[in-house]
Motif scaffolding. Sequence first.
Motif, PDB file in Angstrom:
ATOM      1  N   SER A 142      -5.533  -2.288   4.481  1.00 19.41           N
ATOM      2  CA  SER A 142      -4.879  -1.547   5.563  1.00 19.41           C
ATOM      3  C   SER A 142      -3.468  -2.065   5.819  1.00 19.41           C
ATOM      4  O   SER A 142      -2.547  -1.276   6.032  1.00 19.41           O
ATOM      5  CB  SER A 142      -5.697  -1.651   6.842  1.00 19.41           C
ATOM      6  OG  SER A 142      -6.939  -1.047   6.684  1.00 19.41           O
ATOM      7  N   ILE A 143      -3.313  -3.375   5.789  1.00 17.11           N
ATOM      8  CA  ILE A 143      -1.976  -3.950   5.960  1.00 17.11           C
ATOM      9  C   ILE A 143      -1.071  -3.533   4.806  1.00 17.11           C
ATOM     10  O   ILE A 143       0.091  -3.162   5.002  1.00 17.11           O
ATOM     11  CB  ILE A 143      -2.061  -5.486   6.085  1.00 17.11           C
ATOM     12  CG1 ILE A 143      -2.732  -5.860   7.408  1.00 17.11           C
ATOM     13  CG2 ILE A 143      -0.676  -6.123   5.978  1.00 17.11           C
ATOM     14  CD1 ILE A 143      -3.070  -7.327   7.538  1.00 17.11           C
ATOM     15  N   PHE A 144      -1.617  -3.556   3.586  1.00 13.24           N
ATOM     16  CA  PHE A 144      -0.848  -3.111   2.416  1.00 13.24           C
ATOM     17  C   PHE A 144      -0.450  -1.645   2.548  1.00 13.24           C
ATOM     18  O   PHE A 144       0.694  -1.274   2.270  1.00 13.24           O
ATOM     19  CB  PHE A 144      -1.668  -3.339   1.137  1.00 13.24           C
ATOM     20  CG  PHE A 144      -1.015  -2.796  -0.096  1.00 13.24           C
ATOM     21  CD1 PHE A 144       0.054  -3.457  -0.681  1.00 13.24           C
ATOM     22  CD2 PHE A 144      -1.471  -1.617  -0.674  1.00 13.24           C
ATOM     23  CE1 PHE A 144       0.660  -2.963  -1.818  1.00 13.24           C
ATOM     24  CE2 PHE A 144      -0.866  -1.114  -1.800  1.00 13.24           C
ATOM     25  CZ  PHE A 144       0.205  -1.782  -2.388  1.00 13.24           C
ATOM     26  N   GLN A 145      -1.381  -0.799   2.987  1.00 13.09           N
ATOM     27  CA  GLN A 145      -1.075   0.623   3.153  1.00 13.09           C
ATOM     28  C   GLN A 145      -0.051   0.853   4.255  1.00 13.09           C
ATOM     29  O   GLN A 145       0.803   1.734   4.137  1.00 13.09           O
ATOM     30  CB  GLN A 145      -2.350   1.409   3.471  1.00 13.09           C
ATOM     31  CG  GLN A 145      -3.233   1.630   2.277  1.00 13.09           C
ATOM     32  CD  GLN A 145      -4.454   2.447   2.618  1.00 13.09           C
ATOM     33  OE1 GLN A 145      -4.995   2.354   3.717  1.00 13.09           O
ATOM     34  NE2 GLN A 145      -4.902   3.250   1.667  1.00 13.09           N
ATOM     35  N   ALA A 146      -0.116   0.062   5.305  1.00 14.62           N
ATOM     36  CA  ALA A 146       0.844   0.226   6.395  1.00 14.62           C
ATOM     37  C   ALA A 146       2.242  -0.195   5.970  1.00 14.62           C
ATOM     38  O   ALA A 146       3.221   0.434   6.366  1.00 14.62           O
ATOM     39  CB  ALA A 146       0.400  -0.582   7.601  1.00 14.62           C
ATOM     40  N   THR A 147       2.340  -1.246   5.165  1.00 14.49           N
ATOM     41  CA  THR A 147       3.676  -1.707   4.758  1.00 14.49           C
ATOM     42  C   THR A 147       4.277  -0.820   3.685  1.00 14.49           C
ATOM     43  O   THR A 147       5.489  -0.645   3.642  1.00 14.49           O
ATOM     44  CB  THR A 147       3.622  -3.155   4.250  1.00 14.49           C
ATOM     45  OG1 THR A 147       2.678  -3.241   3.183  1.00 14.49           O
ATOM     46  CG2 THR A 147       3.236  -4.101   5.363  1.00 14.49           C
ATOM     47  N   THR A 148       3.460  -0.257   2.809  1.00 16.96           N
ATOM     48  CA  THR A 148       3.992   0.584   1.729  1.00 16.96           C
ATOM     49  C   THR A 148       3.920   2.067   2.060  1.00 16.96           C
ATOM     50  O   THR A 148       4.468   2.875   1.315  1.00 16.96           O
ATOM     51  CB  THR A 148       3.216   0.335   0.423  1.00 16.96           C
ATOM     52  OG1 THR A 148       1.845   0.675   0.619  1.00 16.96           O
ATOM     53  CG2 THR A 148       3.365  -1.096  -0.033  1.00 16.96           C
ATOM     54  N   GLN A 149       3.272   2.441   3.140  1.00 15.25           N
ATOM     55  CA  GLN A 149       3.081   3.821   3.579  1.00 15.25           C
ATOM     56  C   GLN A 149       2.385   4.668   2.517  1.00 15.25           C
ATOM     57  O   GLN A 149       2.667   5.843   2.351  1.00 15.25           O
ATOM     58  CB  GLN A 149       4.411   4.451   3.995  1.00 15.25           C
ATOM     59  CG  GLN A 149       5.009   3.766   5.195  1.00 15.25           C
ATOM     60  CD  GLN A 149       6.292   4.400   5.637  1.00 15.25           C
ATOM     61  OE1 GLN A 149       6.813   5.297   4.997  1.00 15.25           O
ATOM     62  NE2 GLN A 149       6.810   3.930   6.760  1.00 15.25           N
ATOM     63  N   GLU A 160      -3.612   6.662   0.470  1.00 15.09           N
ATOM     64  CA  GLU A 160      -4.613   7.132  -0.495  1.00 15.09           C
ATOM     65  C   GLU A 160      -5.998   6.673  -0.034  1.00 15.09           C
ATOM     66  O   GLU A 160      -6.216   5.498   0.237  1.00 15.09           O
ATOM     67  CB  GLU A 160      -4.298   6.567  -1.878  1.00 15.09           C
ATOM     68  CG  GLU A 160      -5.252   6.984  -2.956  1.00 15.09           C
ATOM     69  CD  GLU A 160      -5.230   8.471  -3.235  1.00 15.09           C
ATOM     70  OE1 GLU A 160      -6.286   9.005  -3.601  1.00 15.09           O
ATOM     71  OE2 GLU A 160      -4.162   9.094  -3.065  1.00 15.09           O
ATOM     72  N   GLN A 161      -6.953   7.600   0.046  1.00 21.70           N
ATOM     73  CA  GLN A 161      -8.288   7.276   0.532  1.00 21.70           C
ATOM     74  C   GLN A 161      -9.039   6.349  -0.416  1.00 21.70           C
ATOM     75  O   GLN A 161      -9.769   5.465   0.017  1.00 21.70           O
ATOM     76  CB  GLN A 161      -9.098   8.564   0.746  1.00 21.70           C
ATOM     77  CG  GLN A 161      -8.587   9.412   1.879  1.00 21.70           C
ATOM     78  CD  GLN A 161      -8.687   8.709   3.217  1.00 21.70           C
ATOM     79  OE1 GLN A 161      -9.613   7.947   3.451  1.00 21.70           O
ATOM     80  NE2 GLN A 161      -7.730   8.941   4.088  1.00 21.70           N
ATOM     81  N   THR A 162      -8.882   6.551  -1.724  1.00 22.50           N
ATOM     82  CA  THR A 162      -9.607   5.701  -2.675  1.00 22.50           C
ATOM     83  C   THR A 162      -9.076   4.274  -2.651  1.00 22.50           C
ATOM     84  O   THR A 162      -9.819   3.347  -2.955  1.00 22.50           O
ATOM     85  CB  THR A 162      -9.508   6.259  -4.101  1.00 22.50           C
ATOM     86  OG1 THR A 162      -8.132   6.394  -4.468  1.00 22.50           O
ATOM     87  CG2 THR A 162     -10.195   7.595  -4.198  1.00 22.50           C
ATOM     88  N   LEU A 163      -7.828   4.089  -2.272  1.00 24.62           N
ATOM     89  CA  LEU A 163      -7.266   2.747  -2.197  1.00 24.62           C
ATOM     90  C   LEU A 163      -7.940   1.934  -1.099  1.00 24.62           C
ATOM     91  O   LEU A 163      -8.091   0.721  -1.224  1.00 24.62           O
ATOM     92  CB  LEU A 163      -5.753   2.809  -1.954  1.00 24.62           C
ATOM     93  CG  LEU A 163      -5.010   1.485  -1.923  1.00 24.62           C
ATOM     94  CD1 LEU A 163      -5.141   0.781  -3.270  1.00 24.62           C
ATOM     95  CD2 LEU A 163      -3.565   1.692  -1.581  1.00 24.62           C
TER      96      LEU A 163
END
Length: 90
Positions: free
Chosen positions: A37-44, A47-50
């Motif tokens: 979640s932190i990775f997704q928030a920083t890179t925007q 992706e659901q599978t991620l």
Amino acid sequence: MMTTDIAGDIVAQGVKLVLIISMVAIVPSLLVGLMVSIFQATTQINEQTLSFLPRLVTTLLVLIFAGKWMITQLIDFAQLIFQQAAHLVG
């Protein structure tokens, strides 16, 4: 003789064992989900599978490596319950 105190202790031991065993499987998945979640928030990247696959893989790995310990704990508890039942009935 089975009293409410003995029954309460048995239930408390069972609940404690369930909590410990479930935490062994849930906490690593929770930590991996937090990192993703932190990775997704920083890179925007949204992706659901991620977010799903790393948690699934982590949970499976924990079950593979800690599964023997979990089963051993459950078997030991079941044996303890049956031994106590034999003494409490008679």
